[in-house]
Write an enzyme that holds these catalytic residues in place. Structure first.
Site, PDB file in Angstrom:
ATOM      1  N   GLN A   1      34.742  22.505  14.776  1.00 19.02           N
ATOM      2  CA  GLN A   1      34.984  22.333  13.346  1.00 19.02           C
ATOM      3  C   GLN A   1      35.374  20.890  13.032  1.00 19.02           C
ATOM      4  O   GLN A   1      34.932  20.314  12.034  1.00 19.02           O
ATOM      5  CB  GLN A   1      36.119  23.280  12.908  1.00 19.02           C
ATOM      6  CG  GLN A   1      36.488  23.146  11.441  1.00 19.02           C
ATOM      7  CD  GLN A   1      35.393  23.631  10.510  1.00 19.02           C
ATOM      8  OE1 GLN A   1      34.866  24.726  10.700  1.00 19.02           O
ATOM      9  NE2 GLN A   1      35.018  22.831   9.528  1.00 19.02           N
TER      10      GLN A   1
ATOM     11  N   ASP B   1      43.620  25.646   5.151  1.00 19.31           N
ATOM     12  CA  ASP B   1      42.860  26.732   5.785  1.00 19.31           C
ATOM     13  C   ASP B   1      43.570  28.031   5.401  1.00 19.31           C
ATOM     14  O   ASP B   1      44.675  28.009   4.823  1.00 19.31           O
ATOM     15  CB  ASP B   1      42.841  26.523   7.317  1.00 19.31           C
ATOM     16  CG  ASP B   1      42.007  27.561   8.063  1.00 19.31           C
ATOM     17  OD1 ASP B   1      41.189  28.248   7.421  1.00 19.31           O
ATOM     18  OD2 ASP B   1      42.173  27.688   9.297  1.00 19.31           O
TER      19      ASP B   1
ATOM     20  N   CYS C   1      37.747  24.441   6.213  1.00 21.36           N
ATOM     21  CA  CYS C   1      36.732  24.869   7.177  1.00 21.36           C
ATOM     22  C   CYS C   1      35.965  26.095   6.693  1.00 21.36           C
ATOM     23  O   CYS C   1      34.865  26.347   7.150  1.00 21.36           O
ATOM     24  CB  CYS C   1      37.396  25.144   8.528  1.00 21.36           C
ATOM     25  SG  CYS C   1      38.551  26.538   8.509  1.00 21.36           S
TER      26      CYS C   1
ATOM     27  N   HIS D   1      40.019  24.673  17.485  1.00 17.97           N
ATOM     28  CA  HIS D   1      38.671  24.825  16.912  1.00 17.97           C
ATOM     29  C   HIS D   1      37.997  23.449  16.911  1.00 17.97           C
ATOM     30  O   HIS D   1      37.741  22.860  15.858  1.00 17.97           O
ATOM     31  CB  HIS D   1      38.803  25.378  15.482  1.00 17.97           C
ATOM     32  CG  HIS D   1      37.535  25.926  14.914  1.00 17.97           C
ATOM     33  ND1 HIS D   1      36.352  26.017  15.633  1.00 17.97           N
ATOM     34  CD2 HIS D   1      37.253  26.426  13.672  1.00 17.97           C
ATOM     35  CE1 HIS D   1      35.416  26.556  14.861  1.00 17.97           C
ATOM     36  NE2 HIS D   1      35.928  26.793  13.666  1.00 17.97           N
TER      37      HIS D   1
ATOM     38  N   ARG E   1      28.352  21.385   9.943  1.00 20.93           N
ATOM     39  CA  ARG E   1      28.553  22.137  11.183  1.00 20.93           C
ATOM     40  C   ARG E   1      27.268  22.102  12.020  1.00 20.93           C
ATOM     41  O   ARG E   1      27.330  21.975  13.234  1.00 20.93           O
ATOM     42  CB  ARG E   1      28.942  23.609  10.883  1.00 20.93           C
ATOM     43  CG  ARG E   1      30.299  23.801  10.210  1.00 20.93           C
ATOM     44  CD  ARG E   1      31.470  23.352  11.086  1.00 20.93           C
ATOM     45  NE  ARG E   1      31.511  23.975  12.399  1.00 20.93           N
ATOM     46  CZ  ARG E   1      31.981  25.196  12.666  1.00 20.93           C
ATOM     47  NH1 ARG E   1      32.466  25.944  11.699  1.00 20.93           N
ATOM     48  NH2 ARG E   1      31.995  25.669  13.904  1.00 20.93           N
TER      49      ARG E   1
ATOM     50  N   ARG F   1      33.504  32.400  21.241  1.00 20.33           N
ATOM     51  CA  ARG F   1      34.588  32.494  20.240  1.00 20.33           C
ATOM     52  C   ARG F   1      35.441  33.689  20.642  1.00 20.33           C
ATOM     53  O   ARG F   1      34.944  34.816  20.742  1.00 20.33           O
ATOM     54  CB  ARG F   1      34.022  32.689  18.827  1.00 20.33           C
ATOM     55  CG  ARG F   1      35.094  33.101  17.832  1.00 20.33           C
ATOM     56  CD  ARG F   1      34.650  33.073  16.390  1.00 20.33           C
ATOM     57  NE  ARG F   1      34.534  31.710  15.903  1.00 20.33           N
ATOM     58  CZ  ARG F   1      34.536  31.378  14.620  1.00 20.33           C
ATOM     59  NH1 ARG F   1      34.649  32.310  13.694  1.00 20.33           N
ATOM     60  NH2 ARG F   1      34.431  30.123  14.254  1.00 20.33           N
TER      61      ARG F   1
HETATM   62  N1   CP Z   1      34.707  27.517   9.810  1.00 20.31           N
HETATM   63  C1   CP Z   1      34.248  28.464  10.653  1.00 20.31           C
HETATM   64  O1   CP Z   1      34.378  28.366  11.887  1.00 20.31           O
HETATM   65  O2   CP Z   1      33.625  29.481  10.009  1.00 20.31           O
HETATM   66  P1   CP Z   1      33.148  30.864  10.656  1.00 20.31           P
HETATM   67  O3   CP Z   1      34.381  31.649  10.996  1.00 20.31           O
HETATM   68  O4   CP Z   1      32.336  31.497   9.577  1.00 20.31           O
HETATM   69  O5   CP Z   1      32.358  30.558  11.885  1.00 20.31           O
HETATM   70  N1  NVA Z   2      42.200  29.573  11.223  1.00 19.10           N
HETATM   71  C1  NVA Z   2      41.051  30.401  10.966  1.00 19.10           C
HETATM   72  C2  NVA Z   2      39.799  29.604  11.065  1.00 19.10           C
HETATM   73  C3  NVA Z   2      38.551  30.354  10.738  1.00 19.10           C
HETATM   74  C4  NVA Z   2      37.304  29.545  10.879  1.00 19.10           C
HETATM   75  C5  NVA Z   2      41.045  31.568  11.927  1.00 19.10           C
HETATM   76  O1  NVA Z   2      41.320  31.374  13.117  1.00 19.10           O
HETATM   77  O2  NVA Z   2      40.785  32.687  11.492  1.00 19.10           O
END
Ligand code: CP
Ligand code: NVA
Length: 309
Positions: free
Chosen positions: A139, A227, A266, A136, A294, A109
């Site tokens: 997700q 989101d 998400c 993502h 997930r 990530r």
């Molecule tokens: N939805 C998601 O990816 O959550 P986190 O940021 O907690 O991993």
């Molecule tokens: N769009 C958000 C998703 C988090 C899971 C971010 O990138 O912070």
């Protein structure tokens, strides 16, 4: 065989995505009576180790991948980038080379999507995108699983997206092209999602439209998704929130969707910003199933990456 990387949904393609979802449904049902930490009867990834690199915060992705690999019979190593040599400037390429000698797969990530491309280019084991500023994909496997589990078929499905044209939306648009559903995107001017994702989805036959009206986006929708308005690493929160306020998913807006429409997010949610309590805690919300899924989705992604799907 070259390593199977999962950097975007198209790396797997529509057929593999459908196979992942079916496998997740079967595995979820087969272990319904087991404790969460118990290993699936066939332990398909026994002896395998997944390294996870986090350059950004995470709750769901971190815990779900850890539980997923455990349930498949393997183990995980979680690396917070700040406490590794990556945080002190060791290159992504060298990190990929070293980890490929030590573990069986890598999940990362990070911010810049070019970093996961770089990781994949230099790794000889599968690399999985656990979120970048661009996309993502993991997700969205969980989201599609959730929608199907709640009785909706993907072809012809009408999805409404509200708020920010961000990484999650890019992957939804990509999924629309691969699985043939429609997306109506309600976002303010200046906050559109990635043009390439839209162009590719349209080329694959999906109906994707963009509107500046939240109402227009939601009318007749089967699924409503939003989101956070301020993703990790973004600045200018005040300006963003002001621009996106008309796109809040509240009871009034939800009422314009089909009566049996689902609400997805998400998570983490910013209650009172992109969604009100009455919607996220209301009868149409499936966000807790989505979060649980997930785990089931990650298991299918891992099995695909290991060539077992
Ligand atoms: N939805 C998601 O990816 O959550 P986190 O940021 O907690 O991993
Ligand atoms: N769009 C958000 C998703 C988090 C899971 C971010 O990138 O912070």
């Amino acid at each position: 065989m070259n390593a199977r990387h999962f950097l975007n949904l198209a790396d797997a393609g529509g057929d593999a995505l459908a196979a992942m979802i079916n496998d997740a449904i079967d595995r979820k049902a087969a272990r319904a009576a087991l404790p969460k930490g118990a290993v699936d009867a066939d332990a398909p990834l026994a002896g395998r180790t997944l390294a996870m690199i986090f350059e950004k915060s995470s709750t769901r992705t971190r815990v779900s991948f850890d539980m997923a690999i455990r349930q498949l019979g393997g183990t995980a190593i979680i690396m917070d980038a700040g406490s590794t040599q990556l945080g002190r400037g060791e290159t992504i390429a060298d990190t990929a080379r070293v980890l490929s000698r030590m573990v069986d797969a890598i999940m990362i990530r990070t911010d810049d999507h070019a970093k996961v491309d770089d990781m994949a280019a230099h790794a000889s084991v599968p690399v999985i995108n656990g979120l970048t500023d661009l996309s993502h994909p993991c997700q969205i496997v969980a989201d599609l699983l959730t929608v199907i589990e709640h009785g909706k078929a993907l072809p012809g499905l009408q999805v409404a997206w509200l708020g920010d044209g961000n990484n999650v939306l890019n992957s939804i648009v990509e999924a629309a092209g691969l699985m043939k559903f429609g997306v109506r995107i309600g976002v303010p001017e200046g906050y559109d999602c990635d043009r390439n994702f839209i162009a590719q989805a349209i080329e694959r036959g999906a109906q994707i439209s963009v509107t500046r009206s939240a109402q227009e986006a939601v009318v007749g929708a089967d699924v409503v998704i939003t989101d956070t308005w301020v993703s990790m690493g973004q600045s200018g929160a005040e300006t963003r929130i002001a621009a996106m306020t008309p796109f809040q998913v509240n009871a009034e807006l939800m009422a314009l969707a089909k009566p049996d429409a689902l609400f997805l997010h998400c998570l983490p949610a910013h209650r009172g910003e992109e969604v009100t309590d009455s919607v996220i805690d209301g009868p149409q919300s499936v966000v807790w199933d989505e979060a649980e899924n997930r785990i089931h989705a990650q298991k299918s992604i891992l099995l695909w990456a290991f060539g077992k799907l």
